[in-house]
Design an enzyme around this catalytic site. Structure first.
Site, PDB file in Angstrom:
ATOM      1  N   ARG A 250      12.386   5.548  -2.303  1.00  0.00           N
ATOM      2  CA  ARG A 250      11.858   5.392  -3.656  1.00  0.00           C
ATOM      3  C   ARG A 250      10.527   6.113  -3.758  1.00  0.00           C
ATOM      4  O   ARG A 250       9.621   5.842  -2.987  1.00  0.00           O
ATOM      5  CB  ARG A 250      11.680   3.905  -3.994  1.00  0.00           C
ATOM      6  CG  ARG A 250      11.058   3.704  -5.363  1.00  0.00           C
ATOM      7  CD  ARG A 250      10.823   2.259  -5.711  1.00  0.00           C
ATOM      8  NE  ARG A 250      10.118   2.156  -6.990  1.00  0.00           N
ATOM      9  CZ  ARG A 250       8.989   1.470  -7.166  1.00  0.00           C
ATOM     10  NH1 ARG A 250       8.458   0.810  -6.152  1.00  0.00           N
ATOM     11  NH2 ARG A 250       8.405   1.442  -8.348  1.00  0.00           N
TER      12      ARG A 250
ATOM     13  N   HIS B  10       4.625   5.686 -12.364  1.00  0.00           N
ATOM     14  CA  HIS B  10       3.875   4.844 -11.411  1.00  0.00           C
ATOM     15  C   HIS B  10       2.393   5.070 -11.669  1.00  0.00           C
ATOM     16  O   HIS B  10       1.630   5.486 -10.806  1.00  0.00           O
ATOM     17  CB  HIS B  10       4.253   5.189  -9.971  1.00  0.00           C
ATOM     18  CG  HIS B  10       4.002   4.058  -8.991  1.00  0.00           C
ATOM     19  ND1 HIS B  10       4.983   3.492  -8.202  1.00  0.00           N
ATOM     20  CD2 HIS B  10       2.857   3.404  -8.691  1.00  0.00           C
ATOM     21  CE1 HIS B  10       4.444   2.542  -7.449  1.00  0.00           C
ATOM     22  NE2 HIS B  10       3.174   2.459  -7.723  1.00  0.00           N
TER      23      HIS B  10
ATOM     24  N   GLU C 104       5.784  -1.769 -12.588  1.00  0.00           N
ATOM     25  CA  GLU C 104       4.863  -2.872 -12.804  1.00  0.00           C
ATOM     26  C   GLU C 104       4.061  -2.797 -14.111  1.00  0.00           C
ATOM     27  O   GLU C 104       2.822  -2.691 -14.112  1.00  0.00           O
ATOM     28  CB  GLU C 104       3.887  -2.986 -11.622  1.00  0.00           C
ATOM     29  CG  GLU C 104       4.586  -3.197 -10.312  1.00  0.00           C
ATOM     30  CD  GLU C 104       3.643  -3.658  -9.229  1.00  0.00           C
ATOM     31  OE1 GLU C 104       2.438  -3.434  -9.342  1.00  0.00           O
ATOM     32  OE2 GLU C 104       4.119  -4.276  -8.267  1.00  0.00           O
TER      33      GLU C 104
ATOM     34  N   ASN D 111       9.056  -6.137  -7.371  1.00  0.00           N
ATOM     35  CA  ASN D 111       8.065  -6.011  -6.292  1.00  0.00           C
ATOM     36  C   ASN D 111       7.529  -7.406  -6.007  1.00  0.00           C
ATOM     37  O   ASN D 111       7.010  -8.053  -6.928  1.00  0.00           O
ATOM     38  CB  ASN D 111       6.911  -5.095  -6.717  1.00  0.00           C
ATOM     39  CG  ASN D 111       7.355  -3.660  -6.909  1.00  0.00           C
ATOM     40  OD1 ASN D 111       8.483  -3.312  -6.579  1.00  0.00           O
ATOM     41  ND2 ASN D 111       6.471  -2.818  -7.450  1.00  0.00           N
TER      42      ASN D 111
ATOM     43  N   TYR E 238       5.056  -9.662  -3.399  1.00  0.00           N
ATOM     44  CA  TYR E 238       4.048  -9.634  -2.340  1.00  0.00           C
ATOM     45  C   TYR E 238       3.608 -11.010  -1.886  1.00  0.00           C
ATOM     46  O   TYR E 238       3.316 -11.233  -0.725  1.00  0.00           O
ATOM     47  CB  TYR E 238       2.834  -8.796  -2.760  1.00  0.00           C
ATOM     48  CG  TYR E 238       3.138  -7.331  -2.729  1.00  0.00           C
ATOM     49  CD1 TYR E 238       3.584  -6.654  -3.861  1.00  0.00           C
ATOM     50  CD2 TYR E 238       3.047  -6.613  -1.539  1.00  0.00           C
ATOM     51  CE1 TYR E 238       3.905  -5.309  -3.817  1.00  0.00           C
ATOM     52  CE2 TYR E 238       3.359  -5.268  -1.479  1.00  0.00           C
ATOM     53  CZ  TYR E 238       3.794  -4.622  -2.622  1.00  0.00           C
ATOM     54  OH  TYR E 238       4.127  -3.287  -2.579  1.00  0.00           O
TER      55      TYR E 238
ATOM     56  N   GLU F 118       9.710  -3.105  -3.852  1.00  0.00           N
ATOM     57  CA  GLU F 118       8.529  -3.098  -2.976  1.00  0.00           C
ATOM     58  C   GLU F 118       8.331  -4.473  -2.341  1.00  0.00           C
ATOM     59  O   GLU F 118       8.419  -5.489  -3.033  1.00  0.00           O
ATOM     60  CB  GLU F 118       7.232  -2.775  -3.745  1.00  0.00           C
ATOM     61  CG  GLU F 118       7.045  -1.346  -4.113  1.00  0.00           C
ATOM     62  CD  GLU F 118       5.754  -1.130  -4.881  1.00  0.00           C
ATOM     63  OE1 GLU F 118       4.748  -1.818  -4.590  1.00  0.00           O
ATOM     64  OE2 GLU F 118       5.750  -0.294  -5.800  1.00  0.00           O
TER      65      GLU F 118
HETATM   66  N1  LIG Z   1      -2.344 -12.424  -4.889  1.00  0.00           N
HETATM   67  N2  LIG Z   1      -1.645 -11.555  -5.060  1.00  0.00           N
HETATM   68  N3  LIG Z   1      -1.044 -10.747  -5.304  1.00  0.00           N
HETATM   69  C1  LIG Z   1      -0.113  -9.767  -5.342  1.00  0.00           C
HETATM   70  C2  LIG Z   1      -0.411  -8.905  -6.544  1.00  0.00           C
HETATM   71  C3  LIG Z   1       0.180  -7.587  -6.314  1.00  0.00           C
HETATM   72  C4  LIG Z   1      -0.261  -6.647  -7.430  1.00  0.00           C
HETATM   73  N4  LIG Z   1      -0.218  -5.259  -6.922  1.00  0.00           N
HETATM   74  C5  LIG Z   1       0.920  -4.686  -6.710  1.00  0.00           C
HETATM   75  O1  LIG Z   1       1.971  -5.218  -6.926  1.00  0.00           O
HETATM   76  C6  LIG Z   1       0.870  -3.286  -6.151  1.00  0.00           C
HETATM   77  C7  LIG Z   1       2.105  -2.551  -6.124  1.00  0.00           C
HETATM   78  C8  LIG Z   1       2.075  -1.092  -6.531  1.00  0.00           C
HETATM   79  O2  LIG Z   1       3.338  -0.689  -7.044  1.00  0.00           O
HETATM   80  C9  LIG Z   1       1.726  -0.162  -5.361  1.00  0.00           C
HETATM   81  O3  LIG Z   1       1.414   1.114  -5.872  1.00  0.00           O
HETATM   82  C10 LIG Z   1       0.579  -0.759  -4.550  1.00  0.00           C
HETATM   83  O4  LIG Z   1       0.154   0.161  -3.554  1.00  0.00           O
HETATM   84  C11 LIG Z   1       1.109  -2.039  -3.912  1.00  0.00           C
HETATM   85  C12 LIG Z   1       0.077  -2.666  -2.948  1.00  0.00           C
HETATM   86  O5  LIG Z   1      -1.040  -3.124  -3.688  1.00  0.00           O
HETATM   87  C13 LIG Z   1       1.539  -3.037  -4.951  1.00  0.00           C
END
Ligand SMILES: N=[N+]=NCCCCNC(=O)[C@@H]1[C@H]2[C@H](O)[C@@H](O)[C@H](O)[C@@H](CO)[C@@H]12
Length: 445
Positions: free
Chosen positions: A77, A121, A166, A295, A297, A353
């Site tokens: 991706r 993105h 996102e 995504n 996390y 993700e």
């Molecule tokens: N508490 N807590 N929280 C989790 C909140 C996550 C919000 N940030 C994302 O999802 C970004 C997504 C992005 O696509 C990528 O471009 C970023 O590199 C990744 C890593 O940061 C993730």
């Protein structure tokens, strides 16, 4: 033999994004993006880092595809930089930008790797930002025009499309708290932006359907599982509001063709209601997706906070954290997958993700990252449990293939399976990359 085998055609992948890895920001006709402007604005990015060079992927993509091939990735991706294709955001095209992504796609296919392309993105052309950016409804139409150009150029070989990455983070981090480009701090603006992003998504889906290319198209949402921090009824109510603002505000339009009523009313009371015009919701409802990318996390733990703007506040969980300070909570992925399956009509799902940043010291040419192996293993097992529960999870893309530019954190956070020694641009396999290679080979953990 693995104890937990995945479905035979499960798509094991890795993900990246253009601004985070490509570099070459002023090469071959690329226009300026809001992230070029934001990263070059003093004080915005940790260490004063920018994406000017990043992982130099624009020049090293052949080497990087070879790494993907060695890892055994089934899917990759990546995102397409709008300013490389339409430098001013609308109007004249840049053939060299199309040439790059055609060459990347051809090399992926030649190596047996399925391309999954994200159209947005976060790299809005700066000239569109100068005309209001996502606060201007016209940007949704310009996005669809850009998308159509990309579909026509790549759509015979790229069969899996993601419109937006996102939208909640674009709206909130970029327009409510100012942590991301373009750096506004206006919640009412953020809500308007979220609506225009939904319109952009719907217009791009409609443009794709019109071309009849026969692939599939979806979107990627940053989702979480929201839990009340205590047993008090007001904590439960707080969790529902947080779930509405974080998840349902973005899920319902793309999967149900309507905004959640409770949040629409909340925004109407608290903020200038989003600028929803006649026909908007019909347009959104008329653009159903083939799959949902999510995504994940970490979880979100909330408690009632009457004095907070929306009546809730986040609470730090008790679990261990990653280098981002995000609690490690694999059960939240299981709960999210099962909830999506239950509440949104058994949709086709991709984890687009999931991954973690850890300190990752390079020692004697090696990066031992047992925490990342444990993080990924636990989340893979959560995904496997969801599949066993009947969830239509079709693939999993680890964030990220390479260490890269981590937005406001610059290069201080390493999410990669592969370590990037930025001064030399050497790629060094972390232990987790070798481990993941084994997971893919045996299709299970
Ligand atoms: N508490 N807590 N929280 C989790 C909140 C996550 C919000 N940030 C994302 O999802 C970004 C997504 C992005 O696509 C990528 O471009 C970023 O590199 C990744 C890593 O940061 C993730």
């Amino acid at each position: 033999m693995p104890k937990h085998v995945f479905p035979v055609d499960f798509v094991w992948g890795a993900a990246t994004a253009a601004y985070q890895i490509e570099g070459a920001v002023r090469e071959d006709g690329r226009g300026e993006s809001i992230w070029d402007r934001f990263s070059h604005t003093p004080g915005k990015i940790q260490g004063g880092d920018t994406g000017d060079v990043a992982c130099d992927h624009y020049h090293r993509y052949r080497e990087d595809v070879a790494l993907m091939r060695e890892m055994g990735l089934k899917g990759y991706r990546f995102s397409i930089a709008w300013p490389r294709i339409v430098p001013a955001g609308k109007g004249a095209l840049n053939p060299k930008g199309l040439d790059f992504y055609n060459a990347l796609v051809d090399r992926l296919l030649a190596n047996g790797i399925t391309p999954y392309a994200t159209l947005y993105h976060w790299e809005l052309p700066q000239l569109l930002q100068d005309r209001g950016g996502w606060d201007n409804r016209d940007t949704a139409a310009y996005f669809a025009e850009y998308a159509a150009v990309v579909f026509e150029s790549l759509g015979d070989r790229v069969r899996h499309w993601i419109t937006l990455n996102e939208p909640s983070v674009v709206a909130y981090n970029g327009h409510a708290i100012g942590e991301h480009a373009p750096g506004f701090t206006d919640y009412a603006l953020a809500v308007r932006v979220s609506h225009h992003l939904n319109l952009a998504h719907a217009r791009a889906v409609a443009a794709y359907r019109q071309l009849n290319q026969g692939g599939v198209i979806g979107t990627t949402l940053n989702l979480t599982s929201v839990y009340p921090a205590g047993n008090a009824p007001e904590d439960g109510a707080a969790a529902r509001i947080a779930d509405g603002m974080y998840n349902r505000w973005f899920l319902d339009p793309v999967l149900k063709g309507a905004y959640p009523r409770d949040i629409l009313e909340l925004f109407g009371q608290k903020l200038q209601a989003p600028v929803i015009q006649a026909g908007d919701l019909e347009r959104i409802a008329a653009a159903p997706i083939d799959f949902l990318g999510l995504n994940y996390y970490s979880r979100l733990l909330v408690r009632s906070a009457p004095s907070s703007p929306f009546g809730y506040e986040a609470v730090r969980g008790a679990g261990p954290c990653t280098a981002m300070g995000w609690e490690i909570y694999p059960d939240g992925l299981y709960d999210l997958l099962v909830r999506l399956d239950r509440d949104y009509g058994h949709p086709r799902l991709l984890v687009t993700e999931n991954g973690a940043a850890f300190d990752d010291p390079l020692q004697a040419g090696r990066v031992a990252d047992p925490e990342r192996i444990a993080y990924l293993r636990e989340h893979f097992l959560a995904a496997r449990r969801a599949i066993e529960s009947g969830v239509r999870l079709e693939g999993y893309f680890v964030w990220s293939l390479l260490d890269n530019f981590e937005w406001a954190h610059g290069y201080s956070r390493r999410f990669g399976l592969i370590y990037v020694d930025y001064p030399t641009q050497e790629r060094i396999w972390k232990d987790s990359a070798r481990w993941y290679q084994g997971v893919i080979r045996q299709n299970g953990v």
